[in-house]
Motif scaffolding. Structure first.
Motif, PDB file in Angstrom:
ATOM      1  N   CYS A 154      -4.849   2.199  -3.002  1.00 21.04           N
ATOM      2  CA  CYS A 154      -3.817   2.095  -1.971  1.00 21.04           C
ATOM      3  C   CYS A 154      -3.996   3.156  -0.886  1.00 21.04           C
ATOM      4  CB  CYS A 154      -2.434   2.207  -2.608  1.00 21.04           C
ATOM      5  SG  CYS A 154      -1.976   0.780  -3.618  1.00 21.04           S
ATOM      6  N   PRO A 207       3.937   0.726  -5.118  1.00 26.32           N
ATOM      7  CA  PRO A 207       2.544   0.582  -4.689  1.00 26.32           C
ATOM      8  C   PRO A 207       1.766  -0.387  -5.570  1.00 26.32           C
ATOM      9  CG  PRO A 207       3.188   2.875  -4.605  1.00 26.32           C
ATOM     10  CD  PRO A 207       4.326   2.141  -5.261  1.00 26.32           C
ATOM     11  N   GLY A 208       1.007  -1.251  -4.939  1.00 22.31           N
ATOM     12  CA  GLY A 208       0.215  -2.227  -5.661  1.00 22.31           C
ATOM     13  C   GLY A 208       0.926  -3.527  -5.945  1.00 22.31           C
ATOM     14  N   TYR A 234      -9.830  -8.821   1.133  1.00 18.19           N
ATOM     15  CA  TYR A 234      -8.481  -8.889   0.556  1.00 18.19           C
ATOM     16  C   TYR A 234      -8.541  -9.539  -0.825  1.00 18.19           C
ATOM     17  CZ  TYR A 234      -3.867 -10.723  -0.483  1.00 18.19           C
ATOM     18  OH  TYR A 234      -2.696 -11.038  -1.122  1.00 18.19           O
ATOM     19  N   LEU A 261       0.811  -1.218   0.000  1.00 21.90           N
ATOM     20  CA  LEU A 261       0.000   0.000   0.000  1.00 21.90           C
ATOM     21  C   LEU A 261       0.842   1.265   0.000  1.00 21.90           C
ATOM     22  CD1 LEU A 261      -2.723  -0.962   2.651  1.00 21.90           C
ATOM     23  CD2 LEU A 261      -2.781  -1.304   0.169  1.00 21.90           C
ATOM     24  N   ALA A 262       1.909   1.304   0.783  1.00 19.33           N
ATOM     25  CA  ALA A 262       2.663   2.548   0.934  1.00 19.33           C
ATOM     26  C   ALA A 262       4.055   2.248   1.490  1.00 19.33           C
ATOM     27  CB  ALA A 262       1.937   3.509   1.876  1.00 19.33           C
ATOM     28  N   PHE A 322      -1.368  -4.814   2.773  1.00 19.15           N
ATOM     29  CA  PHE A 322      -2.659  -5.436   3.066  1.00 19.15           C
ATOM     30  C   PHE A 322      -2.460  -6.920   2.858  1.00 19.15           C
ATOM     31  CE2 PHE A 322      -7.436  -5.666   1.703  1.00 19.15           C
ATOM     32  CZ  PHE A 322      -7.738  -6.283   2.902  1.00 19.15           C
ATOM     33  N   GLU A 345       3.722  -0.467   4.407  1.00 18.77           N
ATOM     34  CA  GLU A 345       2.401  -0.895   4.850  1.00 18.77           C
ATOM     35  C   GLU A 345       1.843  -1.816   3.779  1.00 18.77           C
ATOM     36  OE1 GLU A 345      -0.470   1.669   7.207  1.00 18.77           O
ATOM     37  OE2 GLU A 345       0.665   3.165   6.076  1.00 18.77           O
ATOM     38  N   ARG A 355      -4.095  -5.090   7.507  1.00 19.38           N
ATOM     39  CA  ARG A 355      -3.106  -4.039   7.206  1.00 19.38           C
ATOM     40  C   ARG A 355      -1.996  -4.115   8.244  1.00 19.38           C
ATOM     41  NH1 ARG A 355      -2.233   1.298   8.848  1.00 19.38           N
ATOM     42  NH2 ARG A 355      -4.134   1.321  10.114  1.00 19.38           N
ATOM     43  N   LEU A 368      -7.116   2.322   1.381  1.00 21.81           N
ATOM     44  CA  LEU A 368      -6.879   1.188   2.270  1.00 21.81           C
ATOM     45  C   LEU A 368      -5.898   1.551   3.374  1.00 21.81           C
ATOM     46  CD1 LEU A 368      -6.716  -1.805  -0.233  1.00 21.81           C
ATOM     47  CD2 LEU A 368      -8.597  -1.157   1.270  1.00 21.81           C
ATOM     48  N   ALA A 369      -4.858   2.300   3.037  1.00 20.75           N
ATOM     49  CA  ALA A 369      -3.891   2.707   4.058  1.00 20.75           C
ATOM     50  C   ALA A 369      -4.544   3.602   5.106  1.00 20.75           C
ATOM     51  CB  ALA A 369      -2.711   3.428   3.402  1.00 20.75           C
ATOM     52  N   THR A 393      -9.933  -7.207  -3.299  1.00 24.31           N
ATOM     53  CA  THR A 393      -8.999  -6.134  -3.636  1.00 24.31           C
ATOM     54  C   THR A 393      -7.947  -6.613  -4.621  1.00 24.31           C
ATOM     55  OG1 THR A 393      -9.345  -5.051  -1.498  1.00 24.31           O
ATOM     56  CG2 THR A 393      -7.317  -4.516  -2.687  1.00 24.31           C
TER      57      THR A 393
END
Length: 241
Positions: free
Chosen positions: A96, A51-52, A113, A11-12, A26, A24, A32, A99-100, A116
């Motif tokens: 992202c 990310p992703g 999850y 996510l980040a 998921f 971070e 998370r 969700l974060a 997603t």
């Protein structure tokens, strides 16, 4: 020492010291979760931490309450699909960022999850992605306890001519049921209920309504923060498709 392995969507990331980063993710079974990646700024590891990205992760810590450290292995990158398409990039950033912000830390949401990951795997398919995103956002509200009830009119109980959503209850309202309060209602485009026109304009109208509940129910209930700007950019692009 506590240790577990899981699959995750990144996510980040943020810097941590000179050579490490905090990520971070998921995860499928641990929700998370944050942790340090040692050497995360290196030429070998940094390209993985986009990310992703889909990752296989291993987390270790002396105590469960500690931040802990991640080791990561790439499963698949989604950067190529996102970088070649403005809509895909905006969508990836919006998913992202949301969700974060809203997922409770370390609380599993396995079914969501899976949903997603399925959405992220559609990145780059601009013909189906906006509608898939709308359905995902409705599922996010439901998962977080703010699901919309679009099955029948909250006022009259009928399931016909449902054209509004009550901003107070999150329930559908018919044209007749809204009466003089119609100008205070949120739009209920048929696409929200899986019917009718799934054009970009109609999906954007539906996202206006889901955005109200994201902002005024979900996010304001967590902290005094605005909806991530990435979402507004996404909705603007969807409206133009």
């Amino acid at each position: 020492m506590i240790e577990w392995r899981d699959e995750a969507a990144l996510l980040a990331t943020r810097p941590f010291g000179e050579t490490s980063v905090i990520i971070e993710v998921f995860t499928a079974e641990h929700g998370r979760h944050a942790g340090v990646v040692r050497g995360g700024t290196s030429r070998k590891v940094a390209p993985i931490l986009q990310p992703g990205a889909q990752l296989a992760v291993s987390w270790k810590a002396r105590l469960d309450s500690h931040l802990g450290a991640f080791s990561v292995e790439p499963v698949r990158s989604r950067a190529a699909a996102a970088m070649g398409d403005r809509l895909a990039l905006a969508g990836l950033n919006a998913v992202c960022a949301l969700l974060a912000m809203v997922l409770p830390e370390r609380e599993p949401h396995r079914a969501f999850y899976d949903r997603t990951v399925a959405l992220l795997d559609l990145l780059g398919q601009s013909d189906v992605w906006p509608l898939a995103y709308l359905r995902w956002e409705l599922a996010l509200l439901d998962e977080m306890g703010f699901g919309l009830d679009l099955s029948a009119c909250a006022v009259r109980g009928v399931n016909e001519d449902l054209v509004f959503v009550s901003p107070k209850s999150g329930r559908a309202v018919s044209r007749e049921g809204a009466g003089e309060w119609a100008d205070r209602m949120l739009p209920l485009p048929p696409v929200m209920a899986g019917r009718g026109d799934a054009s970009g304009a109609q999906i954007a109208r539906a996202l206006f309504t889901t955005g109200y509940f994201l902002e005024h129910r979900l996010i304001n209930g967590l902290a005094d923060r605005p909806v991530p700007p990435a979402r507004a950019r996404l909705v603007d692009l969807i409206a133009k498709t």
